[in-house]
Design a protein around this motif. Sequence first.
Motif, PDB file in Angstrom:
ATOM      1  N   ILE A  72     -14.048   4.242 -19.824  1.00 16.98           N
ATOM      2  CA  ILE A  72     -14.995   4.998 -19.111  1.00 16.98           C
ATOM      3  C   ILE A  72     -15.634   6.044 -20.333  1.00 16.98           C
ATOM      4  O   ILE A  72     -16.567   6.621 -20.105  1.00 16.98           O
ATOM      5  N   THR A  73     -14.678   6.347 -21.287  1.00 18.56           N
ATOM      6  CA  THR A  73     -15.293   7.147 -22.335  1.00 18.56           C
ATOM      7  C   THR A  73     -16.565   6.630 -23.062  1.00 18.56           C
ATOM      8  O   THR A  73     -17.279   7.530 -23.502  1.00 18.56           O
ATOM      9  N   GLN A  74     -16.385   5.120 -23.273  1.00 21.73           N
ATOM     10  CA  GLN A  74     -17.726   4.576 -24.041  1.00 21.73           C
ATOM     11  C   GLN A  74     -19.027   4.942 -22.860  1.00 21.73           C
ATOM     12  O   GLN A  74     -20.101   5.214 -23.581  1.00 21.73           O
ATOM     13  N   THR A  75     -18.792   4.844 -21.654  1.00 18.70           N
ATOM     14  CA  THR A  75     -19.871   5.254 -20.805  1.00 18.70           C
ATOM     15  C   THR A  75     -20.270   6.395 -20.828  1.00 18.70           C
ATOM     16  O   THR A  75     -21.472   6.602 -20.875  1.00 18.70           O
ATOM     17  N   GLU A  76     -19.222   7.304 -20.731  1.00 17.17           N
ATOM     18  CA  GLU A  76     -19.567   8.864 -20.836  1.00 17.17           C
ATOM     19  C   GLU A  76     -20.462   9.250 -21.948  1.00 17.17           C
ATOM     20  O   GLU A  76     -21.048  10.320 -22.009  1.00 17.17           O
ATOM     21  N   ALA A  77     -20.344   8.436 -22.937  1.00 15.04           N
ATOM     22  CA  ALA A  77     -20.904   8.982 -24.318  1.00 15.04           C
ATOM     23  C   ALA A  77     -22.512   8.914 -24.080  1.00 15.04           C
ATOM     24  O   ALA A  77     -23.271   9.474 -24.776  1.00 15.04           O
ATOM     25  N   LYS A  92     -28.174   9.475 -14.779  1.00  9.46           N
ATOM     26  CA  LYS A  92     -29.072  10.601 -14.310  1.00  9.46           C
ATOM     27  C   LYS A  92     -29.287  10.462 -12.643  1.00  9.46           C
ATOM     28  O   LYS A  92     -29.420  11.640 -12.114  1.00  9.46           O
ATOM     29  N   ALA A  93     -29.151   9.014 -12.344  1.00  6.75           N
ATOM     30  CA  ALA A  93     -29.508   8.882 -10.752  1.00  6.75           C
ATOM     31  C   ALA A  93     -28.347   9.255  -9.756  1.00  6.75           C
ATOM     32  O   ALA A  93     -28.562   9.193  -8.769  1.00  6.75           O
ATOM     33  N   GLY A  94     -27.320   9.714 -10.521  1.00  5.12           N
ATOM     34  CA  GLY A  94     -26.108   9.992  -9.861  1.00  5.12           C
ATOM     35  C   GLY A  94     -24.963   8.875  -9.646  1.00  5.12           C
ATOM     36  O   GLY A  94     -24.230   9.036  -8.871  1.00  5.12           O
ATOM     37  N   VAL A  95     -25.435   7.687 -10.119  1.00  2.00           N
ATOM     38  CA  VAL A  95     -24.532   6.546 -10.120  1.00  2.00           C
ATOM     39  C   VAL A  95     -22.949   6.973 -10.698  1.00  2.00           C
ATOM     40  O   VAL A  95     -23.159   7.350 -11.862  1.00  2.00           O
ATOM     41  N   PRO A  96     -21.904   6.887 -10.142  1.00  2.00           N
ATOM     42  CA  PRO A  96     -20.581   7.220 -10.563  1.00  2.00           C
ATOM     43  C   PRO A  96     -20.349   6.533 -11.871  1.00  2.00           C
ATOM     44  O   PRO A  96     -20.870   5.210 -12.070  1.00  2.00           O
ATOM     45  N   PRO A  97     -19.890   7.176 -12.918  1.00  2.00           N
ATOM     46  CA  PRO A  97     -19.737   6.751 -14.269  1.00  2.00           C
ATOM     47  C   PRO A  97     -18.810   5.401 -14.079  1.00  2.00           C
ATOM     48  O   PRO A  97     -19.170   4.411 -15.029  1.00  2.00           O
ATOM     49  N   TYR A 106     -37.025   3.165 -31.383  1.00  2.00           N
ATOM     50  CA  TYR A 106     -37.084   2.514 -29.800  1.00  2.00           C
ATOM     51  C   TYR A 106     -36.833   1.197 -30.423  1.00  2.00           C
ATOM     52  O   TYR A 106     -37.667   0.219 -30.238  1.00  2.00           O
ATOM     53  N   GLN A 107     -35.550   0.685 -30.236  1.00  2.00           N
ATOM     54  CA  GLN A 107     -35.231  -0.938 -30.678  1.00  2.00           C
ATOM     55  C   GLN A 107     -34.907  -1.316 -29.227  1.00  2.00           C
ATOM     56  O   GLN A 107     -34.966  -1.004 -28.240  1.00  2.00           O
ATOM     57  N   TRP A 108     -34.491  -2.575 -29.525  1.00  2.00           N
ATOM     58  CA  TRP A 108     -34.191  -3.547 -28.432  1.00  2.00           C
ATOM     59  C   TRP A 108     -33.165  -3.000 -27.533  1.00  2.00           C
ATOM     60  O   TRP A 108     -33.247  -2.945 -26.533  1.00  2.00           O
ATOM     61  N   TYR A 109     -32.007  -2.468 -28.529  1.00  2.00           N
ATOM     62  CA  TYR A 109     -30.946  -1.950 -27.696  1.00  2.00           C
ATOM     63  C   TYR A 109     -31.090  -0.761 -26.945  1.00  2.00           C
ATOM     64  O   TYR A 109     -30.392  -0.444 -25.986  1.00  2.00           O
ATOM     65  N   SER A 110     -32.214  -0.236 -27.263  1.00  2.00           N
ATOM     66  CA  SER A 110     -32.690   1.002 -26.179  1.00  2.00           C
ATOM     67  C   SER A 110     -32.827   0.965 -24.864  1.00  2.00           C
ATOM     68  O   SER A 110     -32.764   1.698 -24.174  1.00  2.00           O
ATOM     69  N   LEU A 111     -33.206  -0.252 -24.538  1.00  2.00           N
ATOM     70  CA  LEU A 111     -33.566  -0.619 -23.298  1.00  2.00           C
ATOM     71  C   LEU A 111     -32.115  -0.524 -22.503  1.00  2.00           C
ATOM     72  O   LEU A 111     -32.367   0.010 -21.375  1.00  2.00           O
ATOM     73  N   LYS A 112     -31.196  -1.189 -23.089  1.00  2.00           N
ATOM     74  CA  LYS A 112     -29.874  -1.137 -22.512  1.00  2.00           C
ATOM     75  C   LYS A 112     -29.510   0.557 -22.433  1.00  2.00           C
ATOM     76  O   LYS A 112     -28.840   0.703 -21.487  1.00  2.00           O
ATOM     77  N   ASP A 113     -29.488   0.923 -23.521  1.00  2.00           N
ATOM     78  CA  ASP A 113     -28.962   2.451 -23.503  1.00  2.00           C
ATOM     79  C   ASP A 113     -29.823   3.240 -22.341  1.00  2.00           C
ATOM     80  O   ASP A 113     -29.135   4.212 -21.863  1.00  2.00           O
ATOM     81  N   THR A 114     -31.195   2.970 -22.318  1.00  2.00           N
ATOM     82  CA  THR A 114     -31.844   3.800 -21.348  1.00  2.00           C
ATOM     83  C   THR A 114     -31.543   3.285 -19.958  1.00  2.00           C
ATOM     84  O   THR A 114     -31.306   4.491 -19.041  1.00  2.00           O
ATOM     85  N   GLY A 115     -31.107   2.126 -19.718  1.00  2.00           N
ATOM     86  CA  GLY A 115     -30.657   1.701 -18.313  1.00  2.00           C
ATOM     87  C   GLY A 115     -29.466   2.550 -17.969  1.00  2.00           C
ATOM     88  O   GLY A 115     -29.330   3.093 -16.940  1.00  2.00           O
ATOM     89  N   ILE A 116     -28.451   2.775 -19.035  1.00  2.00           N
ATOM     90  CA  ILE A 116     -27.300   3.040 -18.730  1.00  2.00           C
ATOM     91  C   ILE A 116     -27.388   4.861 -18.533  1.00  2.00           C
ATOM     92  O   ILE A 116     -26.821   5.461 -17.555  1.00  2.00           O
TER      93      ILE A 116
END
Length: 385
Positions: free
Chosen positions: A362-367, A345-350, A330-340
């Motif tokens: 969009i491919t980078q986001t969908e990862a 998961k909450a249903g916000v469009p990609p 769980y590193q600093w970048y994990s906060l951003k990854d978790t937010g994305i």
Amino acid sequence: MSTTQKIRNVLVLVDFVPAELRENKTWKIVYYVKCPIDNKLKRKQNRVKPLKSITERRKLARKMVLELNKKLERGWNPLLNDNEIRGFVKFSDAARLFLDRTVKEVKNQDKRADTLRSYKSFIKNISDYLEEIKEQDMFVIKFKDELVRDFLDVVYYDRDNSARTRNNYLNFIKTFSDWLIRHKYISQNPTTRIELIPEKTKEREVIPDGTLKEIFKFLKEKKENYYMVCLICYYCLVRRTEITKLKVSDVILKNGVIYVNKNVAKNKKSMPVTIPDVLIPFLVNHLKNAEMGDYLFSDNYLPGRNKLPPKKISDEWVKVRTALNLPKKYQWYSLKDTGITNLLKAGVPPIAVRDQARHHSITQTEAYTPKEILKANVDIKTVKI
């Protein structure tokens, strides 16, 4: 012992022996220059063409000697081609100039401060290696593929670093060597035939909901100002270095956005990011004593005139992780990854998440899409073939 041997033994520390005329059967101008490969003096000679007048021939010879010595004093070496005219500069001096110019580029905002910090680290480790192999005073012309291969092997095998670390060194050496070529220190990039090695797939360690709540509860109670930094990363998906460059004036509360200027953004593009409603009260409290020209985060993570060093954010995260006895994954970048991940998961469009994270595609986001929310295609599921 021959004259040539005496010269080589006595003058091995000089770059050249000046030109002089020798009037033998064939008139020659003789001089010595240092070979970049073995550091030994090599004899060179130029023939003086015959003329009817001995006086005129001597005048011609003196003129040739004068011109040759001027060129030699300026660093010219006939053993080097025109694309290596600075080959006899020490590697350490060339590296120092490279870093000095990078400092200038950072001041002009052409490069990021993180880039300079990385360059300094790479140069230091290469210089330390050269000292280990007794080549700390080598000329830059000797910075060739064999030396680079040996260094990369030390990084990967002897020091037991990851493939990613080894490849990062290789990529830096490519960049540095291109700079050396442009400035005529060397004529060929020593990395041309050195390939990247396969890396393990980067595993994104998303922070589970329970652990995230534990982290935020601890921060709110023990490190309130740093808590605000983490919330900006988690909710607004702003990168660490970008956070340290944001000004109070970039936060437009009435519109619910933070404006990430191109001079701040990693991708050099100006874009707004949305401030979720849940974050607004925290920002209002954070900005209550701030001035528009302040950095959003300064000393003690409060708004102020001093720019917060990006490394301080990461160092503080390590202290938090240690205090809570959390694993290193769980590193600093994990906060951003978790937010994305949680936005998806909450249903916000990609596409909306892509814009919030300022991904290039969009491919980078969908990862980041978690497996549990993947759904079967309805058309394929119900088709009868």
